[in-house]
Design a protein around this motif. Structure first.
Motif, PDB file in Angstrom:
ATOM      1  N   ALA A  92     -65.898 -35.341 -71.437  1.00  0.00           N
ATOM      2  CA  ALA A  92     -65.245 -34.059 -71.147  1.00  0.00           C
ATOM      3  C   ALA A  92     -64.253 -33.694 -72.240  1.00  0.00           C
ATOM      4  O   ALA A  92     -64.177 -32.524 -72.660  1.00  0.00           O
ATOM      5  N   ILE A 121     -65.545 -30.172 -73.710  1.00  0.00           N
ATOM      6  CA  ILE A 121     -64.999 -28.978 -73.053  1.00  0.00           C
ATOM      7  C   ILE A 121     -64.010 -28.214 -73.932  1.00  0.00           C
ATOM      8  O   ILE A 121     -64.071 -26.976 -73.998  1.00  0.00           O
ATOM      9  N   ILE A 144     -61.871 -28.117 -67.062  1.00  0.00           N
ATOM     10  CA  ILE A 144     -62.918 -27.295 -66.458  1.00  0.00           C
ATOM     11  C   ILE A 144     -62.347 -25.954 -66.010  1.00  0.00           C
ATOM     12  O   ILE A 144     -62.978 -24.890 -66.196  1.00  0.00           O
ATOM     13  N   CYS A 145     -61.150 -25.974 -65.415  1.00  0.00           N
ATOM     14  CA  CYS A 145     -60.504 -24.721 -65.009  1.00  0.00           C
ATOM     15  C   CYS A 145     -60.235 -23.832 -66.218  1.00  0.00           C
ATOM     16  O   CYS A 145     -60.422 -22.604 -66.161  1.00  0.00           O
TER      17      CYS A 145
END
Length: 267
Positions: free
Chosen positions: A198, A202, A252-253
């Motif tokens: 991640a 991301i 992720i947000c």
């Protein structure tokens, strides 16, 4: 807010800030070269090394680092052998890493709890030597990327052109893969092998949506990672949540907000 003055939190913050630099720096190149899954692959191989380290009584991160570097050379060799199927090399090495990790797990059932901390991360339990290792890797990665930025840029977007222009493409590929191994083997104790991907991908995914150039995408990627790390550590420390999971969920947000903002701006 007393936690901010705690030694363990300050070590976690220092380590997190360093990982927040190295992972997106490497991740942006991996994403653009469509090698995002190499993070998961080397993480699984590193876990096998960590398990062996516990088994033989040697510094686990050090053994994991050796495993990751060896695996990085193997990936590069297989990637050249199967030029049209680059992802095949990643799948092969990942299978071997999972197999070795399972083998070492069964040979040392007594330390499974310790190894599990490397799967999900244990940034609040960092020791001074962990910070020294992270500092060494951060300096190496930052210096190499700074000095060879143009070469890595050309390698990422036009590998054939880089070879024609006389750049040592083979050496650059190996160097980039080895740096990836260094970053991942160091970062798994911070965020865990299951979540390290991640931090590699991301921030890069967010920056590619908003950046207008490659340089700004690198800057945005590092900035996004640092924001997620700092906020994630503070939230997890104050509300007693899993720090690695909090950091990843924040990322992720941030990606969702970036996507919504990009869509709204385009509309």
């Amino acid at each position: 807010m007393e936690i901010l003055s705690a030694d363990f939190f300050q070590r976690a913050l220092a380590g997190g800030l360093m990982i927040g630099i190295t992972t997106p720096l490497i991740g942006i190149f991996l994403v653009l070269r469509r090698l995002s899954m190499i993070g998961d692959t080397l993480a699984h191989v590193t876990i096998a090394g960590v398990a062996l380290g516990f088994l033989v009584g040697v510094y686990p991160v050090g053994v994991g680092l050796i495993f990751a570097i060896v695996a990085s050379f193997a990936i590069e060799r297989l990637r050249k052998t199967y030029k049209g199927y680059a992802e095949l090399s990643i799948a092969i090495i990942m299978s071997g890493g999972v197999a070795l990790a399972s083998l070492f797990f069964t040979m040392g059932m007594g330390y499974n709890t310790d190894v599990t901390s490397y799967l999900f991360g244990s940034i609040f339990t960092l020791e001074t030597k962990d910070l020294y290792v992270a500092l060494f890797v951060t300096v190496v990665v930052a210096v190499v990327v700074f000095l060879l930025f143009k070469e890595f840029f050309l390698l990422t977007f036009e590998e054939d052109a880089a070879a024609v222009s006389g750049l040592p493409v083979k050496l650059l590929n190996i160097l980039l893969t080895v740096m990836t191994a260094l970053v991942i083997s160091t970062a798994i104790k911070f965020v865990g092998a299951l979540l390290i991907s991640a931090l590699l991908t991301i921030p890069a995914a967010c920056s590619l949506l908003i950046a207008r150039s490659f340089k700004t995408s690198v800057v945005f990627s590092v900035t996004i990672a640092e924001i997620a790390v700092v906020l994630g550590l503070m939230i997890s420390g104050i509300w007693n949540l899993a720090p690695s999971a909090t950091i990843v969920l924040l990322l992720i947000c941030m990606l969702i907000l970036t996507l919504l903002g990009k869509r709204g701006f385009s509309a």
